[in-house]
Write an enzyme that holds these catalytic residues in place. Sequence first.
Site, PDB file in Angstrom:
ATOM      1  N   HIS A 120      -7.400  -5.134  10.019  1.00 33.75           N
ATOM      2  CA  HIS A 120      -6.619  -5.010   8.600  1.00 33.75           C
ATOM      3  C   HIS A 120      -5.552  -5.391   8.332  1.00 33.75           C
ATOM      4  O   HIS A 120      -4.660  -5.820   9.144  1.00 33.75           O
ATOM      5  CB  HIS A 120      -6.951  -3.591   8.056  1.00 33.75           C
ATOM      6  CG  HIS A 120      -5.627  -2.348   8.859  1.00 33.75           C
ATOM      7  ND1 HIS A 120      -6.151  -1.408   9.161  1.00 33.75           N
ATOM      8  CD2 HIS A 120      -4.518  -3.314   8.822  1.00 33.75           C
ATOM      9  CE1 HIS A 120      -4.347  -0.699   9.152  1.00 33.75           C
ATOM     10  NE2 HIS A 120      -3.705  -1.659   8.854  1.00 33.75           N
ATOM     11  N   ASP A 153       0.904  -1.360  -0.359  1.00 39.00           N
ATOM     12  CA  ASP A 153       0.196  -0.165  -0.312  1.00 39.00           C
ATOM     13  C   ASP A 153       0.490   1.266  -0.136  1.00 39.00           C
ATOM     14  O   ASP A 153       2.096   1.744   0.258  1.00 39.00           O
ATOM     15  CB  ASP A 153      -1.007  -0.144   1.256  1.00 39.00           C
ATOM     16  CG  ASP A 153      -0.228  -0.654   2.542  1.00 39.00           C
ATOM     17  OD1 ASP A 153       0.976  -0.652   2.241  1.00 39.00           O
ATOM     18  OD2 ASP A 153      -1.461  -1.341   2.654  1.00 39.00           O
ATOM     19  N   GLU A 209      -9.620  -2.311   5.551  1.00 41.27           N
ATOM     20  CA  GLU A 209      -9.990  -1.763   6.681  1.00 41.27           C
ATOM     21  C   GLU A 209     -11.670  -2.751   7.052  1.00 41.27           C
ATOM     22  O   GLU A 209     -11.926  -3.545   6.060  1.00 41.27           O
ATOM     23  CB  GLU A 209     -11.117  -0.962   6.475  1.00 41.27           C
ATOM     24  CG  GLU A 209      -9.321   0.732   6.744  1.00 41.27           C
ATOM     25  CD  GLU A 209      -8.818   0.703   7.470  1.00 41.27           C
ATOM     26  OE1 GLU A 209      -8.871  -0.585   8.695  1.00 41.27           O
ATOM     27  OE2 GLU A 209      -7.972   1.234   7.786  1.00 41.27           O
ATOM     28  N   ASN A 264      -7.811  -3.081  14.447  1.00 41.93           N
ATOM     29  CA  ASN A 264      -8.860  -3.786  14.261  1.00 41.93           C
ATOM     30  C   ASN A 264      -8.928  -4.467  12.957  1.00 41.93           C
ATOM     31  O   ASN A 264      -9.797  -5.057  12.510  1.00 41.93           O
ATOM     32  CB  ASN A 264      -9.331  -2.281  13.359  1.00 41.93           C
ATOM     33  CG  ASN A 264      -8.418  -2.132  11.945  1.00 41.93           C
ATOM     34  OD1 ASN A 264      -7.865  -2.723  11.421  1.00 41.93           O
ATOM     35  ND2 ASN A 264      -8.827  -0.534  11.613  1.00 41.93           N
TER      36      ASN A 264
HETATM   37  C1  F6R Z   1       1.705  -1.354   6.106  1.00 41.91           C
HETATM   38  C2  F6R Z   1      -0.089  -2.489   6.308  1.00 41.91           C
HETATM   39  C3  F6R Z   1      -0.553  -2.462   6.973  1.00 41.91           C
HETATM   40  C4  F6R Z   1       0.247  -2.586   8.664  1.00 41.91           C
HETATM   41  C5  F6R Z   1      -0.660  -3.073   9.805  1.00 41.91           C
HETATM   42  C6  F6R Z   1       0.261  -2.855  11.021  1.00 41.91           C
HETATM   43  O1  F6R Z   1       2.174  -1.858   5.259  1.00 41.91           O
HETATM   44  O2  F6R Z   1      -0.253  -2.555   5.290  1.00 41.91           O
HETATM   45  O3  F6R Z   1      -1.550  -3.426   7.190  1.00 41.91           O
HETATM   46  O4  F6R Z   1       1.097  -4.235   8.321  1.00 41.91           O
HETATM   47  O5  F6R Z   1      -1.650  -1.632   9.607  1.00 41.91           O
HETATM   48  O6  F6R Z   1       0.736  -1.724  11.636  1.00 41.91           O
HETATM   49  P1  F6R Z   1       2.329  -1.750  12.379  1.00 41.91           P
HETATM   50  O7  F6R Z   1       2.845  -2.907  12.271  1.00 41.91           O
HETATM   51  O8  F6R Z   1       2.454  -0.445  12.619  1.00 41.91           O
HETATM   52  O9  F6R Z   1       1.422  -2.091  14.076  1.00 41.91           O
END
Ligand code: F6R
Length: 259
Positions: free
Chosen positions: A138, A67, A143, A136
Amino acid sequence: MKILILPDAEAAADRVAGLIAARLRQAPATVLGLATGGTMEAVYARLIAAHRAGTLSFARARSFNLDEYVGVAPDHPCSYWRYMREQLFDHVDMAPGACLLPRGDAADPAAEAAGYEAAIAAAGGIGLQLLGLGANGHIGFNEPTSSLSSLTRIKTLTPSTRAANARFFDRPEDVPRMAITMGIGTILNADEVLLLAYGEGKAAAAAAMIEGPLSASCPASALQMHRKAVVVLDEAAASRLTLRDYFDCVHPGGREAEI
Ligand code: F6R
């Protein structure tokens, strides 16, 4: 789903980095799907260390990141392109042009998303997709309520996701509201997926992903439909699993099953 529970975050990151390295040694031309975020920093540090030690090369690999924020150019200090350069790309031997992220500053983000999905397909699809887990539920920026068969597209970030990522920006209000993200269908199309989560803050999402119903309310639960999904957790992230005894019995201490 293969559930590997390691004693702590360090051991969990070691395990994930080890699995990525093993895959690259066995199949050097693997197409990697990469993730950003705090969780991955320890993994990338270990891959860089292995590269510097001369035991791991990325020279034949290619990569697609999950992303990028809409409206954010690659040279923006908070772009995921910048993150990937700092955390991995600048320190290993990936070939120029072999690492792709969606262009957040594309004039037509929807066309950029469609083109990104086509580029993944043209590369033969993702071989190994690395994933973090949102509190959450995702994966990527899919989301809750995302279509479980979605492809790369624009998603609006939830307030909780924007708050979780505010630490990377000067001010909370600077966190973009939208992102281009691989879809859940894109992720499910990968040959293999490898998800890492650690810390108590991920425990509820991990339980919903592994033991909860298949539901768009927890996008990561879609991994229940994947034929080769490996989930690596530390004790804290595994603390809400009700089938904990079973996972320990199959993979004691996170080790491979003995037949
Ligand atoms: C990152 C992404 C997100 C993160 C997730 C966890 O490219 O796509 O899904 O992997 O938000 O983020 P952290 O590791 O910062 O807790």
